[in-house]
Design a protein around this motif. Structure first.
Motif, PDB file in Angstrom:
ATOM      1  N   TYR A  42       1.159  -1.532   0.027  1.00  9.75           N
ATOM      2  CA  TYR A  42       0.243  -0.563  -0.049  1.00  9.75           C
ATOM      3  C   TYR A  42       0.811   1.414  -0.245  1.00  9.75           C
ATOM      4  N   ASN A  67      -4.066   3.274  -2.949  1.00  9.42           N
ATOM      5  CA  ASN A  67      -3.152   2.638  -3.506  1.00  9.42           C
ATOM      6  C   ASN A  67      -2.208   1.745  -3.232  1.00  9.42           C
ATOM      7  N   SER A  69      -0.085  -1.893  -4.919  1.00 11.03           N
ATOM      8  CA  SER A  69       0.188  -3.119  -5.753  1.00 11.03           C
ATOM      9  C   SER A  69       0.872  -3.688  -5.464  1.00 11.03           C
ATOM     10  N   GLN A  71       3.635  -7.258  -6.724  1.00 13.02           N
ATOM     11  CA  GLN A  71       4.835  -7.507  -7.720  1.00 13.02           C
ATOM     12  C   GLN A  71       5.461  -8.946  -7.135  1.00 13.02           C
ATOM     13  N   ARG A  89       6.391  -4.719 -11.475  1.00  9.92           N
ATOM     14  CA  ARG A  89       5.004  -4.578 -10.920  1.00  9.92           C
ATOM     15  C   ARG A  89       3.776  -3.421 -11.892  1.00  9.92           C
ATOM     16  N   ILE A  90       2.510  -3.713 -10.976  1.00  9.18           N
ATOM     17  CA  ILE A  90       1.560  -2.779 -11.285  1.00  9.18           C
ATOM     18  C   ILE A  90       0.881  -2.146  -9.849  1.00  9.18           C
ATOM     19  N   GLU A  91       1.103  -1.213  -9.987  1.00  8.77           N
ATOM     20  CA  GLU A  91       0.805  -0.564  -9.231  1.00  8.77           C
ATOM     21  C   GLU A  91       0.052   0.774  -9.195  1.00  8.77           C
ATOM     22  N   ARG A  92      -0.631   1.949  -8.338  1.00 10.24           N
ATOM     23  CA  ARG A  92      -1.269   2.771  -8.531  1.00 10.24           C
ATOM     24  C   ARG A  92      -0.510   4.264  -8.204  1.00 10.24           C
ATOM     25  N   LYS A  93      -0.733   4.744  -8.430  1.00  6.04           N
ATOM     26  CA  LYS A  93      -0.055   6.936  -7.889  1.00  6.04           C
ATOM     27  C   LYS A  93      -1.041   7.214  -7.970  1.00  6.04           C
ATOM     28  N   GLN A 132       0.423   1.908 -13.719  1.00  9.42           N
ATOM     29  CA  GLN A 132       1.684   1.821 -13.890  1.00  9.42           C
ATOM     30  C   GLN A 132       1.683   0.285 -13.733  1.00  9.42           C
ATOM     31  N   THR A 134       4.865  -1.585 -13.815  1.00  5.13           N
ATOM     32  CA  THR A 134       6.852  -1.063 -13.629  1.00  5.13           C
ATOM     33  C   THR A 134       8.082  -2.505 -13.530  1.00  5.13           C
ATOM     34  N   THR A 247       5.909   2.885   0.142  1.00 10.77           N
ATOM     35  CA  THR A 247       4.805   1.372   0.053  1.00 10.77           C
ATOM     36  C   THR A 247       5.172   0.924   0.925  1.00 10.77           C
TER      37      THR A 247
END
Length: 255
Positions: A42, A67, A69, A71, A89-93, A132, A134, A247
């Motif tokens: 998070y 947020n 993530s 990975q 990694r798939i993440e939200r920012k 994103q 990453t 995170t």
């Protein structure tokens, strides 16, 4: 707020269960081996100029979005303690903010659907939201059976990107700070710079994992963007903005 609280409570319970398992398991971590690690985290942070420019007179509010993530990392041993660690990694920012500004570059959408550009003085609300994919690549150092430190770079491909908001309680000087004055009072005017954002981002990453037991761990990462989120030819906002997020979460290693 309730959603974030539930996530934190859930992560805490999982960590407590992992700790209980760790008390029963041998407290050692083999070094000099290759293995896969999955992480769920998070993030808290924001998209910000550095340093804060003179145009931003007061930050009145800030709130991160949810947020999350996920990975996967594969550590390849180079020696007993050193290794390299590529990953995905798939993440939200995402974040929202409210500020008071003066002579802030702006392009607003008027009531007829047209746009007017110039220098804004007044209140600004902003939402920056990015999904994103990453690709981090780090050097990893095993300090002990408990601690794993890593540092490196990342390349991010934006799957979705939004940057929009409203202006209110102020005025726009059309074109430049001495241009025609356009008042905006009770009815906010909108802006949207989503199409001006870059599709690729890169930056530095540093972090650590504390192993509760040989497989379960708690991690903390700092991901610091090093290029402007906007395309080079976008000149409305006159300063660079960087995504900076920390995170925390849980990791599980398949050893």
């Amino acid at each position: 707020m309730k959603k974030r609280f539930s996530i934190i409570v859930g992560l805490t319970l999982i960590a407590a269960l992992a700790y209980a398992e760790g008390e029963r398991a041998p407290q050692s971590q083999p070094v000099g081996e290759s293995y896969f690690t999955a992480k769920l985290g998070y993030g808290v942070g924001g998209t910000t100029p550095l340093p804060i420019p003179a145009e931003i007179r007061e930050i009145k509010g800030f709130k991160p979005l949810c947020n999350l993530s996920v990975q996967g990392l594969y550590r390849i041993a180079l020696s007993e303690r050193w290794g390299i660690q590529p990953g995905l990694r798939i993440e939200r920012k995402g974040m929202t903010s409210d500020a008071t500004v003066k002579n802030y570059g702006m392009t607003i959408t008027d009531d007829d659907g047209g746009t007017v550009s110039g220098r804004w003085t007044g209140d600004v609300s902003m939402t920056a939201d990015m999904i994103q994919m990453t690709f981090p690549f780090s050097a990893s150092f095993l300090c002990s059976s408990r601690w794993d430190l890593h540092a490196g770079l990342y390349l991010g491909l934006l799957l979705r990107h939004e940057f929009y908001g409203e202006v209110s309680n102020g005025y726009l000087r059309e074109g430049n700070p001495t241009g025609a004055k356009i008042e905006v009072d009770d009815k906010p005017q909108t802006y949207d710079f989503s199409e001006e954002m870059r599709s690729l981002q890169w930056g530095a990453t540093v972090g650590c994992v504390f192993y509760i037991c040989p497989n379960f761990g708690i991690f903390a990462d700092l991901n610091w963007g090093l290029n402007d989120i906007f395309a080079k030819d976008f000149t409305t906002i006159t300063f660079n903005m960087y995504p900076i997020y920390a995170t925390v979460g849980l990791s599980y290693s398949l050893k």
